[in-house]
Design a protein around this motif. Structure first.
Motif, PDB file in Angstrom:
ATOM      1  N   ASP A  40       0.838  -1.208   0.000  1.00  0.00           N
ATOM      2  CA  ASP A  40       0.000   0.000   0.000  1.00  0.00           C
ATOM      3  C   ASP A  40       0.871   1.255   0.000  1.00  0.00           C
ATOM      4  OD1 ASP A  40      -2.304  -1.559   0.040  1.00  0.00           O
ATOM      5  OD2 ASP A  40      -2.635  -1.307   2.197  1.00  0.00           O
ATOM      6  N   TYR A  41       1.917   1.229   0.801  1.00  0.00           N
ATOM      7  CA  TYR A  41       2.838   2.364   0.875  1.00  0.00           C
ATOM      8  C   TYR A  41       3.547   2.559  -0.469  1.00  0.00           C
ATOM      9  CZ  TYR A  41       6.395   5.524   2.617  1.00  0.00           C
ATOM     10  OH  TYR A  41       7.208   6.612   2.799  1.00  0.00           O
ATOM     11  N   ILE A  42       3.959   1.445  -1.090  1.00  0.00           N
ATOM     12  CA  ILE A  42       4.613   1.512  -2.399  1.00  0.00           C
ATOM     13  C   ILE A  42       3.653   2.090  -3.436  1.00  0.00           C
ATOM     14  CG2 ILE A  42       5.508   0.101  -4.302  1.00  0.00           C
ATOM     15  CD1 ILE A  42       6.751  -1.719  -2.077  1.00  0.00           C
ATOM     16  N   ASP A  43       2.396   1.654  -3.415  1.00  0.00           N
ATOM     17  CA  ASP A  43       1.397   2.195  -4.347  1.00  0.00           C
ATOM     18  C   ASP A  43       1.253   3.704  -4.176  1.00  0.00           C
ATOM     19  OD1 ASP A  43       0.494   0.341  -6.183  1.00  0.00           O
ATOM     20  OD2 ASP A  43      -1.081  -0.438  -4.874  1.00  0.00           O
ATOM     21  N   GLN A  44       1.230   4.173  -2.941  1.00  0.00           N
ATOM     22  CA  GLN A  44       1.143   5.615  -2.689  1.00  0.00           C
ATOM     23  C   GLN A  44       2.372   6.328  -3.259  1.00  0.00           C
ATOM     24  OE1 GLN A  44       0.700   6.102   1.535  1.00  0.00           O
ATOM     25  NE2 GLN A  44      -1.295   5.105   1.593  1.00  0.00           N
ATOM     26  N   TYR A  45       3.526   5.746  -3.057  1.00  0.00           N
ATOM     27  CA  TYR A  45       4.763   6.319  -3.568  1.00  0.00           C
ATOM     28  C   TYR A  45       4.741   6.383  -5.096  1.00  0.00           C
ATOM     29  CZ  TYR A  45       9.713   7.046  -4.449  1.00  0.00           C
ATOM     30  OH  TYR A  45      10.910   7.542  -4.901  1.00  0.00           O
ATOM     31  N   LEU A  46       4.308   5.285  -5.726  1.00  0.00           N
ATOM     32  CA  LEU A  46       4.238   5.241  -7.187  1.00  0.00           C
ATOM     33  C   LEU A  46       3.258   6.283  -7.715  1.00  0.00           C
ATOM     34  CD1 LEU A  46       4.217   1.370  -7.720  1.00  0.00           C
ATOM     35  CD2 LEU A  46       6.135   2.932  -8.095  1.00  0.00           C
TER      36      LEU A  46
END
Length: 97
Positions: A40-46
């Motif tokens: 989820d954090y990676i998706d936000q970053y992307l």
């Protein structure tokens, strides 16, 4: 962005097939829930960096499908994070190069 998230991104970028959350959890010795939070954090970053989000399919797993331009942009953004916030381990430096 923590070390595990960076490792997850590199791992997902270097795989041509989806990886199950349970496989990632076992690899990083954390719970499935922890991996979901990281993803989820990676998706936000992307999303923040205008890069395609992770592809998630319940039965098949997680895949990072990015264009060549997006991959280049992502690698450049990770370099900035690693230089300014996070000191890379020797193995991580090898993977980044």
């Amino acid at each position: 962005m923590n070390e595990r998230c960076v490792q997850l991104i590199f791992g997902l970028m270097n795989n041509n097939y989806p990886i199950k959350i349970s496989e990632l959890a076992e690899k990083y010795n954390v719970s499935n829930r922890t991996i979901r939070y990281d993803l989820d954090y990676i998706d936000q970053y992307l999303e923040k960096n205008n890069i395609s989000k992770l592809k998630r399919k319940a039965i098949f797993g997680i895949k990072l499908e990015v264009t060549f331009e997006e991959k280049d942009k992502l690698l450049n953004s990770l370099k900035r994070i690693n230089v300014n916030i996070y000191a890379l381990k020797k193995e991580e430096e090898k993977n980044l190069i």
